[in-house]
Design a protein around this motif. Structure first.
Motif, mmCIF file in Angstrom:
data_model
loop_
_atom_site.group_PDB
_atom_site.id
_atom_site.type_symbol
_atom_site.label_atom_id
_atom_site.label_comp_id
_atom_site.label_asym_id
_atom_site.label_seq_id
_atom_site.Cartn_x
_atom_site.Cartn_y
_atom_site.Cartn_z
ATOM 1 N N LYS A 1 -0.344 13.172 -19.122
ATOM 2 C CA LYS A 1 0.182 12.019 -19.846
ATOM 3 C C LYS A 1 1.046 11.117 -18.976
ATOM 4 O O LYS A 1 0.783 9.938 -18.827
ATOM 5 N N ASN A 2 2.086 11.716 -18.403
ATOM 6 C CA ASN A 2 3.021 10.894 -17.637
ATOM 7 C C ASN A 2 2.351 10.286 -16.427
ATOM 8 O O ASN A 2 2.600 9.135 -16.063
ATOM 9 N N ALA A 3 1.487 11.081 -15.797
ATOM 10 C CA ALA A 3 0.817 10.577 -14.600
ATOM 11 C C ALA A 3 -0.035 9.360 -14.933
ATOM 12 O O ALA A 3 0.023 8.331 -14.259
ATOM 13 N N THR B 1 0.829 -1.196 0.000
ATOM 14 C CA THR B 1 0.000 0.000 0.000
ATOM 15 C C THR B 1 0.864 1.246 0.000
ATOM 16 O O THR B 1 0.612 2.196 -0.745
ATOM 17 N N ILE B 2 1.876 1.241 0.841
ATOM 18 C CA ILE B 2 2.744 2.423 0.929
ATOM 19 C C ILE B 2 3.424 2.674 -0.412
ATOM 20 O O ILE B 2 3.458 3.807 -0.904
ATOM 21 N N ILE B 3 3.968 1.600 -1.011
ATOM 22 C CA ILE B 3 4.610 1.756 -2.323
ATOM 23 C C ILE B 3 3.627 2.328 -3.314
ATOM 24 O O ILE B 3 3.922 3.255 -4.081
ATOM 25 N N PHE B 4 2.434 1.780 -3.295
ATOM 26 C CA PHE B 4 1.430 2.193 -4.254
ATOM 27 C C PHE B 4 1.049 3.655 -4.063
ATOM 28 O O PHE B 4 1.004 4.434 -5.014
ATOM 29 N N VAL B 5 0.760 4.018 -2.832
ATOM 30 C CA VAL B 5 0.357 5.391 -2.559
ATOM 31 C C VAL B 5 1.477 6.356 -2.912
ATOM 32 O O VAL B 5 1.244 7.428 -3.487
ATOM 33 N N ALA B 6 2.717 5.955 -2.587
ATOM 34 C CA ALA B 6 3.854 6.802 -2.949
ATOM 35 C C ALA B 6 3.907 6.997 -4.449
ATOM 36 O O ALA B 6 4.179 8.097 -4.942
ATOM 37 N N LEU C 1 0.972 12.229 -9.392
ATOM 38 C CA LEU C 1 0.259 13.502 -9.275
ATOM 39 C C LEU C 1 1.234 14.662 -9.195
ATOM 40 O O LEU C 1 0.972 15.752 -9.715
ATOM 41 N N ALA C 2 2.373 14.414 -8.545
ATOM 42 C CA ALA C 2 3.360 15.482 -8.414
ATOM 43 C C ALA C 2 3.866 15.918 -9.780
ATOM 44 O O ALA C 2 4.056 17.110 -10.033
ATOM 45 N N GLN D 1 4.334 19.998 -13.931
ATOM 46 C CA GLN D 1 4.176 20.411 -15.322
ATOM 47 C C GLN D 1 3.243 21.583 -15.438
ATOM 48 O O GLN D 1 3.424 22.465 -16.271
ATOM 49 N N ARG D 2 2.227 21.597 -14.578
ATOM 50 C CA ARG D 2 1.304 22.728 -14.626
ATOM 51 C C ARG D 2 2.065 24.005 -14.306
ATOM 52 O O ARG D 2 1.883 25.035 -14.912
#
Lengths: 409, 291, 291
Positions: C107-109, B261-266, B272-273, B278-279
């Protein structure tokens, strides 16, 4: 070759240019080189290799202070992620022990960790391996485990429960001492089966079509088929009997009764209700009952399989002296008791059940372990269990040739 | 066939998005996003189960049936020393494998798609072989090899094995990107006086970077998940799949679920980061579209 | 591809560069793959046993035996492999298309989200699927309650479960190369195609699909080849009649200790795969694609 053909058809073979000659020579020497490499490609059989150990075990070297033990998962007590027994061992003997639960299946462990290494005469990296009885016999047959020095095993020799002293697979306990023992029987969900299960017939009953589990482990399953045919003890089975046994199993499969052939993963299928009844190990069902109370374990009236997992020292082990210390350490009754109170499989150390019953007087959680028929089978139950037939190499191959197509249609 | 089409150069080439005023492509805009959402949800479904069972309040030893909610496994996640060690080993191995395999594989892919040389066809076929070889054979043959060399099995042998079987995947993935690569941009750079080295890093590399990233991700996933080849060549070293496989007889202990779970959430946070970054950079900061 | 033939000096250097690029990766594979595998090949021609020892007797009969004994599993593996590849292609293409063409800054996300589940151990994912697909679990149980399915219907231990598991496992292997290939497409080409052709479908078939063929090719290979050699899905999700050739190899080599037969089966599998790849490459008309 080419030149011959050319001459035969009346032509004159072209003389080689210098470059071509060099290339041909290069190829020739490469060919010779490859051929000699290939000749070395054969592997010497264990029968032709001189056995490193003769009738008496080779002398023990100095204690090294290091030890590497391979065992099955959840076979040692665990508290907060650490094992009290391992810590106690380190304290008592000053040996730095690496304990790994790398064994999931006898054949798999043999195939990945023992076979190639020992065939090449190289150390496996393990000092103690814990293998089931028939695998001990096989390893002894191959000359790949060392005879033990009983004189440095005072606790083991003194405390070994008499039940385990005559080991059919290891006469005189020359190579191994048991770690734990159990029984292969039938585990079932009484809600799903609707009735108590008592007999192997139930495993072959069309009423449970698609809800029956059998083991992919050859010896366990063939034993059950033999018992169903009335052939027992398994040592008496001839190759004809084995063929009949496999035919019975083929019918069971083709009728759709068997859902699948399982290894260790039958437990979640039983727990989740995908299986109504299945071949199972005593200790596992004991545990599953905590989560799924409808589960029961029974030794079929036709017979069940009695097995022991045994500690042995592979040849080429780098720390055999420390290995002996480990074997002797776990045969101290209080150590063995602590292990068994956690593991819930039968202990081969004499007096452990009594000690647990003592502890259970204060600690209620130990009641199941103290008195369970599954952990401490009675004489009657044991009388109805059998070991495995010790196979020669030819027999083993023949058995596999019959059994493998069954489970891999 | 396909290469000719890619060589059209026009001013539109510089735009990644359709020009404003083109309503047509936006009109049918809900099917594909919905589909993508569904597929990603499908991919996440077993992960959801994994996350759920990280909260399972076990009464006994087994983690098969749901018994109640608890957070204690998050508190005790590092409880099993062996497991933590195994996870650490796997992450380390995956990182090194990804690095080395991606570099080696990308070089090979570049050679195969941008140059003509003797043995190109044979090399292409050769690259497929490790992927086609069953893992048991890969593992057993490597073990035999290490035994002949007298190399002790452990971290090093695992690394060698992992790099070996991931290179092919990297090559094939990067090739999909570098195929039909248009040299014109590179030629332009050279005409402007750039050395091959500079050209590579300022023109070629950014253009093939998405392919390299995809290949690296694939290599990492392959390495972190490998069981059979590792089982033969690990000696006494633990990796995450080896440990989990052994423990799975009793159902995977909740700590494993927690770690997953931790790996996944990270990972999700990382994804998202990149969007947020990019934004901030003001839209796609990507090099011009060159086919 | 525009190789600068007018500048002979430049061309020569290019040839050397190709070999330099190849050497690290190919050398690694030669040492750690080719040599051990060749050893395995000789093992397949050996006869003997652990006790008697093995001799290289050039026992080609092993190959013939293997063909007759395991033809069912071989054919089944090819069949499953094809089904899985086609299914993955159909499922992944719209996904990769959306992310590549319309993903924008996401895209990357999104791509990362597609591969993220695969950083969680395959065992955990498969065990989760066993939970989801349980006979009377959340999914099947609910449907059975409604009465849409008979009570003794099951998904686990059937070919459906194995194929579904394979599809699930290999989606990113198809999606990533597809994405890499689609992402570099020139938008203006797609626009032009939509202008030229009467319907979006035709535009897609005539322009987009052909341009993405390198990705399709790479993805199909990355899916079909490992899928044919997969053993874990049949082992965990399958029943006695879903055994694939890799399970047979696993059992013969590891459990029954029959290295020669296991090796022989493996080489037949590899040969079949190579032939399939060559045929596929020819079909797509892609001598270029393979290089």
């Amino acid at each position: 070759m080419g030149d011959e053909m050319i001459r035969r058809f009346g032509g004159t073979p072209r003389r080689l240019s210098r470059r071509e000659a060099l290339v041909q020579m290069g190829r020739g020497s490469t060919y010779l080189g490859v051929m000699s490499l290939l000749a070395a490609c054969g592997v010497r059989g264990t029968q032709t290799q001189p056995s490193p150990t003769a009738a008496s075990p080779s002398p023990l070297p100095e204690k090294a202070g290091e030890l590497r033990v391979a065992n099955w998962p959840l076979y040692i007590d665990l508290e907060g992620g650490k094992s009290p027994t391992l810590n106690a061992f380190k304290k008592q003997t000053d040996i730095d022990i690496t304990y790994k639960e790398d064994i999931n299946d006898n054949d798999e462990f043999f195939g990945t960790d023992l076979r190639q290494q020992l065939a090449a005469g190289q150390p496996t990296g393990w000092d103690i391996v814990t293998m089931t009885d028939w695998m001990i016999a096989k390893l002894a047959r191959l000359g790949w485990i060392q005879p033990l020095h009983h004189e440095v095993l005072p606790n083991a020799t003194a405390n070994l429960d008499p039940k385990f002293q005559d080991a059919y697979f290891d006469p005189g306990r020359q190579y191994s001492f048991p770690w734990a023992a159990g029984i292969t029987g039938i585990g079932y969900n009484k809600k799903l089966t609707g009735r108590p299960i008592t007999s192997l017939n139930d495993l072959f009953d069309p009423a449970f079509k698609g809800k029956v589990g059998m083991f992919s482990e050859m010896r366990d399953t063939i034993n059950f088929a033999l018992f169903q045919l009335g052939i027992k003890p398994p040592e008496n089975a001839t190759m004809d009997d084995i063929e009949r046994a496999v035919d019975l199993l083929i019918k069971q499969r083709d009728d759709g009764i068997v859902r699948a052939y399982y290894g260790n993963d039958y437990t979640d299928q039983l727990a989740e209700g995908n299986l109504a009844l299945t071949m199972a190990w005593s200790g596992d069902v004991n545990f599953l009952k905590l989560d799924v109370p409808e589960l029961e374990f029974v030794v079929p009236e036709e017979g069940g399989n009695r097995w022991t997992d045994n500690m042995a020292i592979p040849i080429q082990a780098e720390h055999p002296t420390d290995a002996h210390e480990w074997i002797d350490f776990v045969y101290q009754p209080d150590i063995a008791t602590r292990i068994t109170e956690w593991v819930w499989y039968e202990s081969p150390v004499a007096g452990v059940q009594e000690l647990i019953q003592e502890h259970a007087k204060e600690d209620r959680s130990l009641r199941p372990v103290a008195n369970s028929e599954l952990v401490w089978p009675s004489e009657d139950v044991l009388a109805n269990t059998y070991g495995y037939k010790i196979l020669s190499e030819e027999e083993e191959q023949a058995w596999h040739d019959l059994f493998d197509p069954l489970i891999q249609g | 066939m396909s290469t000719r089409a890619g060589e059209v150069v026009g001013e539109r080439q510089l735009l990644r998005e359709p020009p404003p005023g083109r309503r047509r492509s936006k009109g049918r805009g809900w099917i594909l996003p919905l589909y993508t959402g569904l597929v990603i949800a499908y991919l996440f479904l077993p992960i959801a189960v994994m996350i759920l069972f990280g909260f399972n309040d076990l009464k006994g030893r087994f983690n098969f049936t749901w018994q109640g909610f608890t957070l204690r496994h998050y508190r005790d996640v590092l409880q099993f020393q062996e497991l933590t060690l195994a996870l650490r080993n796997s992450l380390l191995i995956a990182a090194v494998t990804t690095l080395v395999a991606t570099v080696l594989g990308t070089l090979v892919a570049l050679a195969l798609t941008r140059y003509r040389f003797r043995g190109r066809g044979g090399t292409n076929m050769f690259i497929f072989l490790p992927m086609a070889t069953p893992e048991v054979v890969l593992g057993a043959s490597l073990l035999a090899f290490f035994l002949t060399l007298g190399l002790p099995r452990g971290l090093l042998t695992i690394l060698i094995a992992h790099i070996m079987f991931t290179i092919s995947f990297v090559v094939v993935t990067v090739k999909a990107r570098t195929h039909g690569f248009n040299r014109e941009w590179e030629e332009a750079a050279k005409d402007l006086g750039a050395t091959p080295w500079v050209t590579f890093w300022t023109v070629t590399f950014p253009l093939i970077f998405p392919g390299i990233m995809a290949a690296a991700a694939l290599a990492a996933a392959l390495s972190i998940d490998d069981y059979v080849v590792t089982a033969f060549n690990a000696g006494q070293t633990s990796t995450f799949p080896l440990w989990v496989f052994g423990a799975s007889r009793f159902g995977v202990p909740p700590q494993v679920n927690v770690m997953g779970t931790i790996i996944f959430v990270a990972g999700v946070a990382l994804a998202l980061a990149t969007v947020a970054i990019q934004r901030r950079q003001g839209g796609a900061a990507q090099p011009p579209a060159v086919s | 591809m525009a190789v600068a033939a007018e500048r002979p000096g430049f061309g020569l250097r290019r040839g050397l560069v190709a070999y330099l690029l190849l050497v690290p990766g190919i050398a690694w594979l030669l040492v750690f793959y080719a040599w051990p595998t060749i050893q395995m090949f000789f093992i397949s021609l050996q006869e003997g046993s652990l006790e008697r020892g093995y001799q290289l007797t050039w026992h080609w009969a092993t190959y013939g035996d293997v063909f007759s004994k395991y033809s069912t599993q071989l054919i089944r593996s090819v069949g499953y492999g094809l089904i899985v590849t086609v299914a993955c292609l159909l499922i992944s293409y719209p996904l990769a298309y959306f992310i590549a063409i319309y993903g924008g800054r996401w895209k990357n996300a999104l791509l990362f989200m597609v591969i993220l589940p695969f950083f969680v151990s395959f065992l955990i994912r498969t065990l989760s699927w066993k939970f989801i697909l349980a006979d009377n679990g959340l999914f099947l149980g609910t449907i059975k309650q409604i009465g849409l399915l008979p009570d003794d219907f099951r998904l686990l231990a059937t070919p459906i479960a194995v194929i579904s598991g394979l599809i699930y496992n290999f989606l990113p292997f198809m999606a990533l190369p597809l994405y890499a290939s689609l992402e570099k497409l020139d938008r203006s080409l797609l626009e032009a195609a939509q202008d030229l052709y009467s319907s979006r479908a035709v535009a897609f078939l005539k322009v987009t699909l052909p341009l993405s063929l390198p990705g399709v090719f790479a993805g199909s290979l990355l899916t079909f080849i490992p899928a044919m050699g997969d053993f874990i899905n049949p082992a965990l999700l399958g029943g006695p009649n879903t055994t694939l050739i890799a399970n047979v190899i696993q059992r013969r080599m590891l459990i029954s200790n029959d290295y020669p037969e296991g090796a022989a089966i493996s080489f037949i599998l590899m040969a079949a795969i190579l032939v399939g790849v060559a045929v596929y490459a020819k079909l797509l008309g892609t001598e270029e694609l393979t290089g």
